[in-house]
Design a protein around this motif. Sequence first.
Motif, PDB file in Angstrom:
ATOM      1  N   HIS A  57       0.864  -1.181   0.000  1.00 21.32           N
ATOM      2  CA  HIS A  57       0.000   0.000   0.000  1.00 21.32           C
ATOM      3  C   HIS A  57       0.900   1.229   0.000  1.00 21.32           C
ATOM      4  O   HIS A  57       1.803   1.327   0.838  1.00 21.32           O
ATOM      5  N   HIS A  58       0.653   2.145  -0.927  1.00 22.36           N
ATOM      6  CA  HIS A  58       1.637   3.190  -1.214  1.00 22.36           C
ATOM      7  C   HIS A  58       1.051   4.596  -1.108  1.00 22.36           C
ATOM      8  O   HIS A  58      -0.073   4.827  -1.540  1.00 22.36           O
ATOM      9  N   THR A  73      -5.089   7.157   0.067  1.00 19.41           N
ATOM     10  CA  THR A  73      -6.378   6.646  -0.362  1.00 19.41           C
ATOM     11  C   THR A  73      -6.105   5.287  -0.995  1.00 19.41           C
ATOM     12  O   THR A  73      -4.955   4.977  -1.322  1.00 19.41           O
ATOM     13  N   THR A  74      -7.148   4.489  -1.150  1.00 17.05           N
ATOM     14  CA  THR A  74      -6.956   3.182  -1.793  1.00 17.05           C
ATOM     15  C   THR A  74      -7.517   3.270  -3.205  1.00 17.05           C
ATOM     16  O   THR A  74      -8.729   3.279  -3.400  1.00 17.05           O
ATOM     17  N   HIS A  75      -6.632   3.377  -4.174  1.00 17.61           N
ATOM     18  CA  HIS A  75      -7.046   3.593  -5.556  1.00 17.61           C
ATOM     19  C   HIS A  75      -7.916   2.445  -6.056  1.00 17.61           C
ATOM     20  O   HIS A  75      -8.919   2.681  -6.737  1.00 17.61           O
ATOM     21  N   ASP A  76      -7.516   1.225  -5.699  1.00 19.80           N
ATOM     22  CA  ASP A  76      -8.268   0.046  -6.158  1.00 19.80           C
ATOM     23  C   ASP A  76      -9.715   0.060  -5.667  1.00 19.80           C
ATOM     24  O   ASP A  76     -10.604  -0.479  -6.335  1.00 19.80           O
TER      25      ASP A  76
HETATM   26  C1  LIG Z   1      -1.304  -4.528  -7.671  1.00 23.08           C
HETATM   27  C2  LIG Z   1      -1.156  -3.825  -6.380  1.00 23.08           C
HETATM   28  O1  LIG Z   1      -1.449  -4.674  -5.317  1.00 23.08           O
HETATM   29  C3  LIG Z   1      -2.073  -2.628  -6.284  1.00 23.08           C
HETATM   30  O2  LIG Z   1      -1.894  -1.825  -7.416  1.00 23.08           O
HETATM   31  C4  LIG Z   1      -1.896  -1.823  -5.017  1.00 23.08           C
HETATM   32  C5  LIG Z   1      -0.508  -1.248  -4.795  1.00 23.08           C
HETATM   33  N1  LIG Z   1      -0.514  -0.126  -3.882  1.00 23.08           N
HETATM   34  C6  LIG Z   1      -1.592   0.630  -3.694  1.00 23.08           C
HETATM   35  N2  LIG Z   1      -1.554   1.720  -2.958  1.00 23.08           N
HETATM   36  C7  LIG Z   1      -2.612   2.500  -2.794  1.00 23.08           C
HETATM   37  N3  LIG Z   1      -2.527   3.594  -2.032  1.00 23.08           N
HETATM   38  N4  LIG Z   1      -3.780   2.203  -3.385  1.00 23.08           N
HETATM   39  C8  LIG Z   1      -3.940   1.120  -4.137  1.00 23.08           C
HETATM   40  O3  LIG Z   1      -5.027   0.874  -4.645  1.00 23.08           O
HETATM   41  C9  LIG Z   1      -2.824   0.268  -4.301  1.00 23.08           C
HETATM   42  N5  LIG Z   1      -2.906  -0.838  -5.007  1.00 23.08           N
END
Ligand SMILES: C[C@H](O)[C@H](O)[C@H]1CNC2=NC(N)=NC(=O)C2=N1
Length: 96
Positions: A57-58, A73-76
């Motif tokens: 998570h980044h 935030t969680t983009h996914d």
């Molecule tokens: C494939 C990978 O697990 C995803 O792309 C992860 C990586 N890190 C991420 N970090 C954040 N902040 N949001 C995400 O949705 C996210 N998705």
Amino acid sequence: MAERLKPEDRAAAMQALTGWHMVENREAIAKTYRFKDFIDAFGFMARVAIVSEKIDHHPEWSNVYRTVEVTLTTHDAGGLTELDMKLATEMDRLAG
Ligand SMILES: C[C@H](O)[C@H](O)[C@H]1CNC2=NC(N)=NC(=O)C2=N1
């Protein structure tokens, strides 16, 4: 995949954090960290990077000299999840 937090869970999680605020017009939280100097700021970023990789998570972040601005935030998921709260907690711990 992590699920978006319900509003009441999000509110409770925010209460437990210090210095974080909701971003306007976006389901995200943000904080500005200010360190003694660039080395401390960059050291913080390096430590956070290791945790980020570990939990996959980044942050969205930028650094200017001794200031680090962070948005989580969680983009996914298209919003805030437990992962954002976990990373925020870890960042506060690593900032000392
Ligand atoms: C494939 C990978 O697990 C995803 O792309 C992860 C990586 N890190 C991420 N970090 C954040 N902040 N949001 C995400 O949705 C996210 N998705």
